[in-house]
Structures are given as structure tokens and as C-alpha cells.
Motif scaffolding. Sequence first.
Motif, PDB file in Angstrom:
ATOM      1  N   MET A   1       0.772  -1.325  -0.063  1.00  0.00           N
ATOM      2  CA  MET A   1      -0.062   0.020  -0.079  1.00  0.00           C
ATOM      3  C   MET A   1       0.887   1.330   0.021  1.00  0.00           C
ATOM      4  SD  MET A   1      -3.001   1.172  -0.130  1.00  0.00           S
ATOM      5  CE  MET A   1      -3.950   2.619   0.096  1.00  0.00           C
ATOM      6  N   TRP A   2       1.903   1.295   0.720  1.00  0.00           N
ATOM      7  CA  TRP A   2       2.768   2.352   1.054  1.00  0.00           C
ATOM      8  C   TRP A   2       3.581   2.522  -0.343  1.00  0.00           C
ATOM      9  CZ3 TRP A   2       3.380   6.775   3.098  1.00  0.00           C
ATOM     10  CH2 TRP A   2       4.491   7.497   2.921  1.00  0.00           C
ATOM     11  N   THR A   3       3.809   1.432  -1.136  1.00  0.00           N
ATOM     12  CA  THR A   3       4.538   1.747  -2.495  1.00  0.00           C
ATOM     13  C   THR A   3       3.545   2.539  -3.450  1.00  0.00           C
ATOM     14  OG1 THR A   3       5.667  -0.346  -2.187  1.00  0.00           O
ATOM     15  CG2 THR A   3       5.432   0.427  -4.476  1.00  0.00           C
ATOM     16  N   TYR A   4       2.404   2.033  -3.416  1.00  0.00           N
ATOM     17  CA  TYR A   4       1.495   2.747  -4.308  1.00  0.00           C
ATOM     18  C   TYR A   4       1.260   4.438  -3.860  1.00  0.00           C
ATOM     19  CZ  TYR A   4      -0.010  -1.657  -6.128  1.00  0.00           C
ATOM     20  OH  TYR A   4      -0.129  -2.881  -6.720  1.00  0.00           O
ATOM     21  N   ILE A   5       1.336   4.437  -2.465  1.00  0.00           N
ATOM     22  CA  ILE A   5       1.209   5.873  -2.068  1.00  0.00           C
ATOM     23  C   ILE A   5       2.426   6.766  -2.546  1.00  0.00           C
ATOM     24  CG2 ILE A   5       1.029   7.301  -0.132  1.00  0.00           C
ATOM     25  CD1 ILE A   5      -0.735   5.266   1.395  1.00  0.00           C
ATOM     26  N   LYS A   6       3.596   6.404  -2.315  1.00  0.00           N
ATOM     27  CA  LYS A   6       4.877   6.640  -2.702  1.00  0.00           C
ATOM     28  C   LYS A   6       4.940   7.237  -4.387  1.00  0.00           C
ATOM     29  CE  LYS A   6       7.846   4.103  -1.125  1.00  0.00           C
ATOM     30  NZ  LYS A   6       9.011   3.377  -0.641  1.00  0.00           N
ATOM     31  N   TRP A   7       4.373   6.084  -4.993  1.00  0.00           N
ATOM     32  CA  TRP A   7       4.381   6.336  -6.497  1.00  0.00           C
ATOM     33  C   TRP A   7       3.327   7.258  -6.958  1.00  0.00           C
ATOM     34  CZ3 TRP A   7       7.812   5.792 -10.157  1.00  0.00           C
ATOM     35  CH2 TRP A   7       9.001   4.824  -9.888  1.00  0.00           C
TER      36      TRP A   7
END
Length: 217
Positions: A1-7
Motif C-alpha cells: 500500500m505504501w508503495t502505491y502511495i509513494k508512486w
Amino acid sequence: MWTYIKWGIRLTLLAIVAAFLHYTLPQRDVVRITGTYNRMTEVGANSIFYASPDSGTTTSTVDRRDIRFIEAVFPNNKPMVYRNEDTGWIWPPYFKYDSSNLQAEATNSISAKDKPEWVAVTHYGWRLPIFSIYPNAVKIRAVEGPDVRLIPWVNIIVLTLLAGLVLMLWRMWAQFKERMIEPAVDDLSNTLDAMDARADAARDRAKGFWGRLFGRK
């Protein structure tokens, strides 16, 4: 989830930077000028897309001011309208103070459809009819015809310098991360590991003590 937020954050920032550069950097249109005029214009909520009221001759109020306009058509007969305002020393840095002269040049370049005179209009900004937003014309020069090839040297130089600056900052950050942040993180990790090891050893000693204390009768 955090990866999608960062991208998502990265793509949003990239889109903002791209839109800023597209609005600010000069663009050139090959058009035929069909008319020029002045109009008292209600700026209102669109004031961010117009010159500051203290730039050059633009001295009227922010909400209502007299603005010069240049009407033109593309080779495919698609209409285009430019505003002609001084920018002064305010952003974007075109340092334009000759809107009166530019209006005279545009008026002198008006041509009929059967005898077209093609010009390259250098401008910045966007044309958004729904919001009554017009690009600001900066320069006009005659060209040989509608198929003339114009190389955006200014944009190439600016984008190359910007890419070099970004690369330099990226390398500086990578070196700073390698020399300062990663060793600090490693030291912190080693410290935490040592603390965990000491805590485990203390627990083992405590278990052994209480085991010896209560294990014997």
C-alpha cells in the motif's frame, strides 16, 4: 500500500513540474494574423493567468483592465487568440515591456485569406476558452510559409540545464546518503541489535537465577 502511495506522490509532483514547464517555457505557433483589438476584460478568479496589475502599462485594477488581444488562425483554419501584456520583472522572466510595439507589429501583419502572410508567434501560457484564459504573445516574426520548421532552441537549452541540475542534485543526494545516512542507519541498527542481545542475555540470566532458586527443595 505504501508503495502505491509513494508512486502516487511522485507522479503527482512530476505532473505539476511538467505542467509548470509547459506553461512557462516559450512556444511558437505559425499563424496568419486576422485582427487586433483592445478590450476591457474582467479578470477576477483568473488573475493568476494574467500579468500583475503593476507590470508595464497594466495599471488598472486586478478585476477589470484594458487588455490587448491578437486574433489569428492556424494553417488548418483553427482559430487562436493571444493576449498581449507586459510581464515586467515578474514571473515568468520574459522582461516584456513592449506590448504597444508588439501590437503595432501584429496589426501591420494582418493579412487576408487569399493573400496570407505567415508569422511565428512566440508565446507562453495556455488557451482555455472555458475559463477565458489566453496565452501571452511575446514576439512576432515573419516566416516563409506555414510549413516552416522551427527548432525550440530555448526549450532544449533550458531542459538540458534543468536535467543536468537534477542529475547533479541526485548524485549529491546519493553521496550524502551513502556517506552519512546509511552509516548512521547501520550504527543505529547495530546499537539496537546489541541492546536486544544484552536484553536477551539478561532475561536468560534471570530465568537461570529464578530456576535455581525455585528448582531446588
